[in-house]
Design an enzyme around this catalytic site. Structure first.
Site, PDB file in Angstrom:
ATOM      1  N   HIS A   8       0.879  -1.180   0.000  1.00  0.00           N
ATOM      2  CA  HIS A   8       0.000   0.000   0.000  1.00  0.00           C
ATOM      3  C   HIS A   8       0.914   1.226   0.000  1.00  0.00           C
ATOM      4  O   HIS A   8       1.996   1.190   0.593  1.00  0.00           O
ATOM      5  CB  HIS A   8      -0.828   0.138   1.269  1.00  0.00           C
TER       6      HIS A   8
ATOM      7  N   ASP B 194       2.105   2.040   3.496  1.00  0.00           N
ATOM      8  CA  ASP B 194       2.947   1.177   4.325  1.00  0.00           C
ATOM      9  C   ASP B 194       4.393   1.299   3.862  1.00  0.00           C
ATOM     10  O   ASP B 194       5.297   1.184   4.667  1.00  0.00           O
ATOM     11  CB  ASP B 194       2.531  -0.303   4.456  1.00  0.00           C
TER      12      ASP B 194
END
Ligand code: XLS
Ligand code: NI
Ligand code: NI
Length: 448
Positions: A109, A112
């Site tokens: 993501h 992240d």
């Protein structure tokens, strides 16, 4: 490929070398017993079939926190003093891990891998910084990107949804994130781009205009697709169904719901499904059921491999070690001709009580071996002529005569009535479920 040892300036997993295939007789916990990447199964190597990916968020961002307590793991990459050096160390740790595990793909993501900035432009800059580093690490280790995605569910601004938020201002923030995440995915050579509608749903039906929200979602996805295609992304867009959690109801409920939605909105040509095991079970299905529904529609795009816990039912994201489940999944995947350009991403986390860095290896080794075994057994089951007969032979009355004419649309309801009236009571045919189940068990027991 330089990295038998480590990447960057620190070794994050000291004492662990490259994980090798040692075969079923090995008792080395840090070796593969079944995953022999070049072994040919059903005409392709295990690697080509399985296309394993490690997910960044569970393995390198999560530290074991749950609603009742903080994290339990102190990973070395998390102790850096500021956000950027932490993000860089984490990326190095991740690529050391990918390289030592010998896994061909990874998934991320936006936030992240990077850290959210103050405002859109700052966040884009942070992501770009990390994309540049990831590009280098991919080249050094030979790891490829299976898919990228944007986290449109953690930040408080998304509490009422992202693309389905009642407030247009929030939708634009989601669009900015998706645009940057597609850019990042393309830059890293990603094969797919995923939408998981974490908060695209509702908590209260009575304060929600569901019709308008679903139209917004379709428009948003169409614009994301258009943007991706305009910058040369030729991979697959994927929707990952999940019925609930965090919302009380999520629109991408299960495979069949998403397939209907994509077809209704003319998106089926560009979008396929990313089926997650634990999401299927949350929807009251088996993993294999949702895989089958997607495959039947020609829309099986990729897999998030994990498992839930039948005793409590929520999204526990455990590593997939249930061989029976893996066999049933691989039966669908093999029959569908595989999931490429998708793959098998371990959307799974080690338990809060598993606190050694080594546990990350053990978890992935177990998951990879489970699916490798599932693949080998599935090949045997599919090649068993009894299984073909028990499944497809049941439909032989449609292969010729009036059955065939029915399939061709040549018989009216009245014609069908007349055939029934002439034929009398049809004979009873056993479905032989127990035999089917026994044959599968026999193949499992024969070993891999
Ligand atoms: C959460 C989802 C998530 C997606 C990516 O339940 O599985 O991890 O795979 O956003
Ligand atoms: Ni999930
Ligand atoms: Ni997932």
């Amino acid at each position: 490929m330089n990295s038998n040892v480590f990447i960057g300036d620190t070794e994050f997993f000291p004492g662990i070398g490259k994980v090798q295939f040692e075969g079923p007789e090995s008792d080395n916990p840090l070796a593969f017993k079944a995953y022999d990447r070049n072994r040919v199964v059903s005409g392709k190597s295990m690697d080509e079939h399985l296309r394993f990916a490690v997910c960044y968020w569970h393995s390198f961002c999560a530290s074991g926190g749950d609603p009742f307590g903080p994290g339990t793991r102190q990973y070395k990459w998390a102790d850096r003093p500021d956000l950027e050096s932490r993000a860089r160390a984490r990326l190095d740790a991740a690529f050391e891990f990918f390289s030592k595990l010998g896994v061909p793909y990874w998934c991320f993501h936006d936030f992240d891998m990077a850290w959210e900035g103050v405002g859109v432009a700052d966040s884009e800059k942070n992501l770009q910084t990390m994309v540049e580093l990831a590009k280098e690490r991919q080249a050094e280790t030979g790891t490829h990107l299976l898919w990228g995605t944007a986290n449109l569910f953690s930040h408080p601004r998304y509490m009422n949804g992202a693309a389905t938020n009642p407030d247009f201002a929030i939708l634009t923030r989601a669009a900015a994130q998706v645009k940057a995440a597609i850019d990042a995915t393309v830059e890293l050579g990603g094969h797919n781009y995923v939408f998981w509608g974490g908060r695209e749903g509702y908590a209260c039906l009575q304060n929600t205009d569901t019709k308008r929200e679903l139209e917004h979602l379709a428009m948003f996805l169409a614009k994301a697709r258009d943007y991706g295609r305009s910058i040369g992304f030729d991979g697959t867009f994927l929707i990952e169904p999940k019925p609930m959690e965090p919302m009380y109801h999520q629109y991408d409920f299960d495979a069949q719901t998403v397939i209907g939605f994509l077809r209704e909105h003319g998106l089926a040509g560009d979008f396929k499904l990313n089926i997650e095991a634990n999401h299927a079970t949350l929807a009251g299905h088996t993993f294999a059921h949702d895989l089958r529904m997607a495959a039947d529609a020609g829309m099986l795009g990729s897999i998030d491999a994990n498992r839930g816990n039948p005793q409590n039912g929520w999204d526990t994201d455990q590593f997939p070690t249930d061989l029976y489940d893996a066999v049933h999944a691989m039966l669908v995947v093999l029959e569908a001709g595989g999931v490429a350009p998708g793959g098998l991403n371990f959307d799974a986390k080690v338990r809060r009580e598993s606190t050694d860095p080594e546990d990350l290896f053990l978890a992935h080794i177990g998951g990879m071996d489970t699916f490798a075994r599932g693949l080998v057994i599935a090949e045997r089951v599919l090649a068993d002529p009894r299984m073909q007969e028990l499944r497809f032979g049941r439909y032989s009355s449609y292969d010729s005569g009036n059955g065939k004419r029915f399939e061709n649309g040549e018989l009216s309801l009245a014609d069908l009535r007349d055939i029934a009236a002439t034929n009398g009571e049809p004979r009873q045919v056993s479905a032989r479920q127990e035999l089917v189940e026994n044959i599968i068990n026999d193949h499992i027991a024969t070993g891999t």
